[in-house]
Each structure stands twice: as C-alpha cells, then as structure tokens.
Design a protein around this motif. Structure first.
Motif, PDB file in Angstrom:
ATOM      1  N   ILE A 209       0.783  -1.192   0.158  1.00  0.00           N
ATOM      2  CA  ILE A 209      -0.087  -0.125   0.124  1.00  0.00           C
ATOM      3  C   ILE A 209       0.833   1.268  -0.106  1.00  0.00           C
ATOM      4  O   ILE A 209       2.245   1.314   0.312  1.00  0.00           O
ATOM      5  N   PRO A 210       0.428   2.215  -0.437  1.00  0.00           N
ATOM      6  CA  PRO A 210      -0.867   2.520  -0.935  1.00  0.00           C
ATOM      7  C   PRO A 210      -0.960   2.397  -2.359  1.00  0.00           C
ATOM      8  O   PRO A 210      -0.175   2.662  -3.248  1.00  0.00           O
ATOM      9  N   LEU A 211      -2.027   1.728  -2.770  1.00  0.00           N
ATOM     10  CA  LEU A 211      -2.591   1.501  -4.336  1.00  0.00           C
ATOM     11  C   LEU A 211      -2.868   2.929  -4.690  1.00  0.00           C
ATOM     12  O   LEU A 211      -3.865   3.479  -4.207  1.00  0.00           O
ATOM     13  N   MET A 212      -2.279   3.573  -5.618  1.00  0.00           N
ATOM     14  CA  MET A 212      -2.602   4.863  -6.003  1.00  0.00           C
ATOM     15  C   MET A 212      -3.358   4.776  -7.459  1.00  0.00           C
ATOM     16  O   MET A 212      -4.354   5.808  -7.599  1.00  0.00           O
ATOM     17  N   SER A 213      -3.081   3.795  -8.197  1.00  0.00           N
ATOM     18  CA  SER A 213      -3.783   4.172  -9.612  1.00  0.00           C
ATOM     19  C   SER A 213      -3.786   2.518 -10.342  1.00  0.00           C
ATOM     20  O   SER A 213      -2.709   1.850 -10.022  1.00  0.00           O
ATOM     21  N   ALA A 214      -4.713   2.078 -10.977  1.00  0.00           N
ATOM     22  CA  ALA A 214      -4.737   0.858 -11.658  1.00  0.00           C
ATOM     23  C   ALA A 214      -5.483   1.231 -13.063  1.00  0.00           C
ATOM     24  O   ALA A 214      -6.068   1.997 -13.215  1.00  0.00           O
ATOM     25  N   ASP A 215      -5.150   0.396 -13.973  1.00  0.00           N
ATOM     26  CA  ASP A 215      -5.629   0.407 -15.179  1.00  0.00           C
ATOM     27  C   ASP A 215      -5.923  -0.956 -16.023  1.00  0.00           C
ATOM     28  O   ASP A 215      -5.140  -2.029 -15.803  1.00  0.00           O
ATOM     29  N   TRP A 216      -6.998  -1.202 -16.808  1.00  0.00           N
ATOM     30  CA  TRP A 216      -7.238  -2.323 -17.646  1.00  0.00           C
ATOM     31  C   TRP A 216      -6.827  -2.344 -19.024  1.00  0.00           C
ATOM     32  O   TRP A 216      -7.300  -1.410 -19.574  1.00  0.00           O
ATOM     33  N   CYS A 217      -5.872  -3.105 -19.428  1.00  0.00           N
ATOM     34  CA  CYS A 217      -5.373  -3.112 -20.697  1.00  0.00           C
ATOM     35  C   CYS A 217      -6.412  -3.050 -21.906  1.00  0.00           C
ATOM     36  O   CYS A 217      -7.106  -4.083 -21.757  1.00  0.00           O
ATOM     37  N   ILE A 218      -6.383  -2.032 -22.462  1.00  0.00           N
ATOM     38  CA  ILE A 218      -7.224  -2.130 -23.705  1.00  0.00           C
ATOM     39  C   ILE A 218      -7.099  -3.244 -24.786  1.00  0.00           C
ATOM     40  O   ILE A 218      -7.987  -3.568 -25.433  1.00  0.00           O
ATOM     41  N   LYS A 219      -5.731  -3.567 -24.813  1.00  0.00           N
ATOM     42  CA  LYS A 219      -5.388  -4.262 -26.089  1.00  0.00           C
ATOM     43  C   LYS A 219      -5.180  -5.898 -25.762  1.00  0.00           C
ATOM     44  O   LYS A 219      -5.434  -6.700 -26.327  1.00  0.00           O
ATOM     45  N   ASN A 220      -5.698  -5.918 -24.240  1.00  0.00           N
ATOM     46  CA  ASN A 220      -5.619  -7.414 -23.710  1.00  0.00           C
ATOM     47  C   ASN A 220      -6.499  -7.615 -22.431  1.00  0.00           C
ATOM     48  O   ASN A 220      -5.981  -6.894 -21.406  1.00  0.00           O
ATOM     49  N   THR A 221      -7.624  -7.904 -22.346  1.00  0.00           N
ATOM     50  CA  THR A 221      -8.725  -7.956 -21.174  1.00  0.00           C
ATOM     51  C   THR A 221      -8.017  -8.642 -20.102  1.00  0.00           C
ATOM     52  O   THR A 221      -8.628  -8.616 -18.946  1.00  0.00           O
ATOM     53  N   LEU A 222      -7.045  -9.501 -20.380  1.00  0.00           N
ATOM     54  CA  LEU A 222      -6.383 -10.414 -19.122  1.00  0.00           C
ATOM     55  C   LEU A 222      -5.503  -9.299 -18.438  1.00  0.00           C
ATOM     56  O   LEU A 222      -5.043 -10.146 -17.388  1.00  0.00           O
ATOM     57  N   ILE A 224      -3.859  -6.470 -16.057  1.00  0.00           N
ATOM     58  CA  ILE A 224      -4.289  -5.437 -15.189  1.00  0.00           C
ATOM     59  C   ILE A 224      -2.814  -4.847 -14.813  1.00  0.00           C
ATOM     60  O   ILE A 224      -2.027  -5.541 -14.542  1.00  0.00           O
ATOM     61  N   GLY A 225      -2.725  -3.545 -14.722  1.00  0.00           N
ATOM     62  CA  GLY A 225      -1.594  -2.838 -14.322  1.00  0.00           C
ATOM     63  C   GLY A 225      -1.811  -2.074 -13.127  1.00  0.00           C
ATOM     64  O   GLY A 225      -2.920  -1.290 -13.002  1.00  0.00           O
ATOM     65  N   ALA A 226      -1.021  -1.664 -12.180  1.00  0.00           N
ATOM     66  CA  ALA A 226      -1.091  -0.647 -11.335  1.00  0.00           C
ATOM     67  C   ALA A 226       0.130  -0.098 -10.511  1.00  0.00           C
ATOM     68  O   ALA A 226       1.235  -0.811 -10.656  1.00  0.00           O
ATOM     69  N   VAL A 227       0.223   0.792  -9.865  1.00  0.00           N
ATOM     70  CA  VAL A 227       1.231   1.535  -8.927  1.00  0.00           C
ATOM     71  C   VAL A 227       0.849   1.555  -7.546  1.00  0.00           C
ATOM     72  O   VAL A 227      -0.341   1.639  -6.988  1.00  0.00           O
ATOM     73  N   ALA A 228       1.716   0.813  -6.673  1.00  0.00           N
ATOM     74  CA  ALA A 228       1.382   0.865  -5.252  1.00  0.00           C
ATOM     75  C   ALA A 228       2.836   1.126  -4.734  1.00  0.00           C
ATOM     76  O   ALA A 228       3.833   0.417  -5.233  1.00  0.00           O
ATOM     77  N   TRP A 232       5.524  -0.581  -9.818  1.00  0.00           N
ATOM     78  CA  TRP A 232       4.535  -0.984 -10.772  1.00  0.00           C
ATOM     79  C   TRP A 232       4.248  -2.413 -10.720  1.00  0.00           C
ATOM     80  O   TRP A 232       5.121  -3.271 -10.369  1.00  0.00           O
ATOM     81  N   LEU A 233       2.991  -2.870 -10.847  1.00  0.00           N
ATOM     82  CA  LEU A 233       2.622  -4.161 -10.764  1.00  0.00           C
ATOM     83  C   LEU A 233       1.809  -4.603 -12.094  1.00  0.00           C
ATOM     84  O   LEU A 233       0.893  -3.814 -12.333  1.00  0.00           O
ATOM     85  N   ILE A 234       1.957  -5.787 -12.369  1.00  0.00           N
ATOM     86  CA  ILE A 234       1.291  -6.421 -13.442  1.00  0.00           C
ATOM     87  C   ILE A 234       0.602  -7.580 -13.234  1.00  0.00           C
ATOM     88  O   ILE A 234       1.373  -8.548 -12.666  1.00  0.00           O
TER      89      ILE A 234
END
Length: 326
Positions: A209-222, A224-228, A232-234
C-alpha cells in the motif's frame, strides 16, 4: 543506457491555467484530429491535436482550442463519452468532470449555442476517478474517498452502488467486457463487479500500500496494471490473484499507471508531483529498464493517444507530450 532513454519533451502546448488533469478522447470521434480535454482551477478546455507522426504535412504538432468551458472550481478528473462526434452536424461534445466539491458535472455542447451541464450529487468525499460506459455511453461510474463506487445514468440517478473497504482510486470499463467494472482500492485490492448481478466476481491483491492508480489493458482484457508504493505491478487474471511482475520505479512513490492504447506491453507511470518536477517513465515489458524518462514541472495527469505511442502530462500552464517507440 540511462542517458539514451532520457528524452526531451517532444511537444508542448501553452495553457491559460495550471493543468491538473489532461485526457485524450479514447474513442473515435469521426475526425482525423484527436480530441483532448484539460482541466485547471476554473476551466475545462477542449481542443484538437494532430501530430507529424500521423500526418506528414504537419510540422511537429498542430493544436487548436475548440471551446473553453467555465467550471468555477478545480477540475480533478475528466472522462470522455463515446457519443462525442466531430463528424455530426452539429458536432456533439460530451464529457464529465469530477471536482473538489464532490460533484460530477456532465457537459454537453454542439460547439455553437448549446453549452449545458448537469451536476450529480451523491459522493460525500473526494472523487478520484470516473469513466463512461464504453459502448453506448449511457452510464458513468465514479469512485471516491467515501469508500463507494457509484454508477449513474445521464440524468444523475444512481443505478448501482458498491461499498468498498477503503478509498476507491481507479475505475475502468472495458469495451470488450461491457458488463464488468474494475475498481481499484487504496488498500491494494482490485475487484471486478458484475453489473447485472451487482456482485463482486474476482479480486486481485497488491500486497502493498498505498495503491494509487490501476488500469485495464485495452489491447488485452486479461492484463491489469497498477502502481502501489514505489512499484508498478502487472497481473494476468487467468493465472493468479497476485502480480506476475513488479518492479520498483519511483523513489518518491508512484502516482499514476496508464496502459498504452496501441501495444499491450507498453505503459507509463508517473511519480508523485514533487516540489519542482514530476517524473514520467515509459516501460515496455520486454525491457528491463524504462524506455523513456521524462520530467515535467509540477506535472499532473497522464494520458495516451488513441492510435499513437504518444503520451501527455499536464503541468504549470503547459501540456507536455512525449513520443515513444512501439
């Protein structure tokens, strides 16, 4: 290696105000130019951009302001509607903002006489992110420090309400998964909700923590990425609820994560706005080091172009643009 990857800013646009948030329209608006919106302390400005990377007749970049919308309060987030069309007669501009008074504002304009907005009340604390339903654009989802995710219709009626266990930091709605919503919480949990049953169906964990932001990849629905924290985490959601890959990148804590819209291995992160500069890093999953390092004076916001490997960050009376490799 490090020196080569430190690239100067490709382009800048001068703005009337400090830019808190900047957002390329992620949807096709029927025009060869890209729509961009940015928000400051009082205004939202909508403009068009065209870059030499897509049009050999353009020198560098062309930017044109279409309209400035009086907002009256600081703009904290902007979401574009897929119903925005520049090729309609008259054109239709539709976007929604989140502001520091805990309200959403839905703006509609034909860029001529019709300029209206409707305010949505309901959140009891700061709104961190919002998104339109990506296919029809008839609903808006928002997440807040009030530990809720809410889904609204375009009249401002609440259609769904999810209680979170910590502040909601990011919300994503994928065009290929139109009945699911991804919600990222500050406590490091990312949940997917089924919008039909209104139940949580899957969760991912950061373990930091803290997780500050995450995003769902438009090109591959499987993906997910985030920063905490500093990392960065995938995730690959078919494999584990824990990240497949993670790396510390920002010494001053990471702030934003955004996938490129053109390549499923390309993404950008920003550090916390420092006293003088914000660090932008562009990463490629095939490379051990960031492929581009940029800095912006007190930058905020982060957005990728719809069809180019180009991202933008807002700053002090400026928007900065970086072009990267695929």
């Amino acid at each position: 290696m490090k020196q080569d990857s430190t690239r100067n800013i490709s382009y800048t646009v001068d703005c009337e105000d400090y830019v808190h948030v900047v957002k390329f329209n992620p949807f096709d608006s029927g025009d060869s130019c890209s729509l961009i919106a940015y928000g400051g302390n009082n205004y939202v400005v909508v403009g068009t951009c065209r870059f030499q990377e897509e049009d050999a007749e353009v020198e560098g970049m062309q930017y044109k302001t279409l309209r400035t919308f009086h907002h009256g309060i600081r703009v904290d987030a902007i979401a574009w509607s897929p119903e925005t069309r520049l090729d309609a007669i008259p054109p239709q501009i539709r976007f929604c903002t989140a502001a520091s008074d805990r309200k959403l504002r839905l703006f509609n304009s034909d860029l001529q006489d019709k300029n209206e907005f409707k305010a949505f009340d309901g959140h009891s604390d700061y709104i961190n992110d919002l998104v339109f339903a990506p296919n029809e654009g008839q609903e808006i989802a928002s997440v807040s420090d009030d530990h809720t995710c809410r889904v609204w219709d375009l009249e401002g009626n609440e259609k769904a309400h999810f209680v979170l266990r910590s502040p909601g930091m990011s919300v994503c709605w994928h065009p290929d998964e139109a009945f699911k919503l991804m919600v990222a919480e500050k406590n490091g949990t990312i949940r997917f909700y089924d919008l039909i049953t209104q139940q949580a169906i899957l969760s991912l964990e950061c373990d930091q923590i803290p997780l500050m932001s995450a995003d769902w990849c438009i090109k591959n629905t499987l993906k997910i990425g985030a920063v905490a924290g500093n990392d960065w985490l995938i995730w690959d959601i078919t494999r584990s609820s824990y990240p497949q890959d993670k790396r510390p990148v920002h010494v001053d804590r990471a702030r934003l994560f955004r996938w490129s819209r053109v390549n499923e291995n390309l993404f950008a992160t920003t550090g916390y706005p420092g006293k003088t500069t914000t660090q932008l890093l562009v990463h490629h999953l095939g490379h051990p080091q960031p492929i581009l390092t940029g800095t912006a004076a007190v930058g905020s916001g982060l957005t990728w172009h719809r069809t180019l490997p180009l991202c933008a960050v807002g700053g002090d009376h400026k928007i900065f643009f970086w072009v990267t490799e695929m």
